[in-house]
Design a protein around this motif. Structure first.
Motif: not given
Length: 308
Positions: A149-156, A160-168, A171-174
């Protein structure tokens, strides 16, 4: 033909009261204020209907839902509030702008349950009460093959939620920071990059950390992608906001403006594995999103042999 990365079906929301959303303009540098609301609405509807026709003619299954409310100016971009995943999984996401939270529609989810095999629905939207947002496949560009999961850091895109989604969803968060030439944060990952089965379009120069830039390029290459590096001007013309689909053949849906911004060499690289499908949506693009944002991909198995 593998369809893991390139779905055969999409959900689209027909906007009857489209306009540029004032609640998102502060952090969306791609957005343009509009006037003449009635003319804008009519042009947006015409562009939307033409896009649906083009996709269906190309063999893509398009599930269209109408939005006749006046309080959801960005509803034409449904990929931000839900995503679907192989194995029968659906995620519902929390949105940053309060008026975008009204875009979530359970009739869409119920229709998907009727037509596709859905095992579970994980709803993160309650986390809005804690000030958290993760705006779906706008905030995350998902590599369904490499499970990244390629993710630009932003208020959107809350980390923490990215990590939770990736665990469920396995996906590996990047996560990484990305800014334009004026130092403004990129608000959504899917304006910076798009991933197909055999290629990836990305503006590497917008990634602020040089070491992270190299890591991301390497990961894309390791998963078998030809990395097509875009310029910042091409990003400003939505060249990264594209979506690979499976229709009569493999397609890359993007806006006509985006295609015009690509070089002949870049076009040739894409056409090695996908046919370009340009869609003209200049009015809809004033909201700060383009073709990718309009398409919520359906990565679910149909219940019937012949899809409706």
């Amino acid at each position: 033909m593998s369809i893991l990365q390139a779905p055969r079906a999409v959900v689209m929301i027909r906007p009857h009261h489209f306009r540029s959303n004032p609640d998102t303009q502060a952090d969306n540098a791609f957005q343009t204020a509009t006037s003449q609301p009635e003319q804008v609405r009519n042009l947006a509807l015409k562009e939307f209907n033409t896009a649906v026709t083009q996709l269906r003619t190309a063999g893509v299954t398009v599930h269209v839902f109408d939005d006749e409310t006046q309080d959801t100016p960005d509803s034409v971009f449904p990929n931000n509030w839900f995503s679907t995943h192989a194995g029968g999984h659906i995620a519902i996401f929390p949105m940053f702008a309060s008026n975008r939270r009204q875009e979530r529609r359970w009739d869409v989810i119920e229709t998907l349950k009727q037509r596709y095999r859905v095992q579970d629905v994980i709803d993160y939207s309650g986390l809005e009460e804690d000030g958290l947002a993760l705006e779906g496949t706008g905030a995350m560009v998902l590599d369904h093959i490499g499970r990244i999961a390629y993710t630009v850091k932003s208020n959107r895109a809350d980390p923490v939620l990215l990590e939770r989604f990736c665990t469920h969803f396995n996906y590996e968060p990047m996560a990484f920071e990305a800014r334009d030439a004026n130092g403004r944060d990129i608000y959504h990952s899917n304006v910076l990059m798009g991933i197909g089965t055999e290629f990836a379009l990305i503006c590497l120069s917008m990634i602020t950390d040089p070491s992270r830039r190299g890591e991301i390029a390497k990961r894309l290459e390791e998963t078998g992608r030809n990395v097509i590096d875009l310029s910042q001007d091409q990003i400003a013309n939505f060249a990264g906001n594209c979506f690979e689909l499976t229709g009569n053949d493999r397609l890359l849906a993007l806006s006509a403006r985006a295609l015009d911004a690509l070089t002949p060499t870049q076009v040739a690289a894409i056409e090695q594995s996908a046919r370009l499908l340009p869609i003209s949506i200049p009015t809809l693009e004033t909201a700060g999103g383009s073709v990718r944002c309009m398409l919520a991909g359906i990565h679910l198995s149909p219940r019937e042999r012949t899809m409706l």
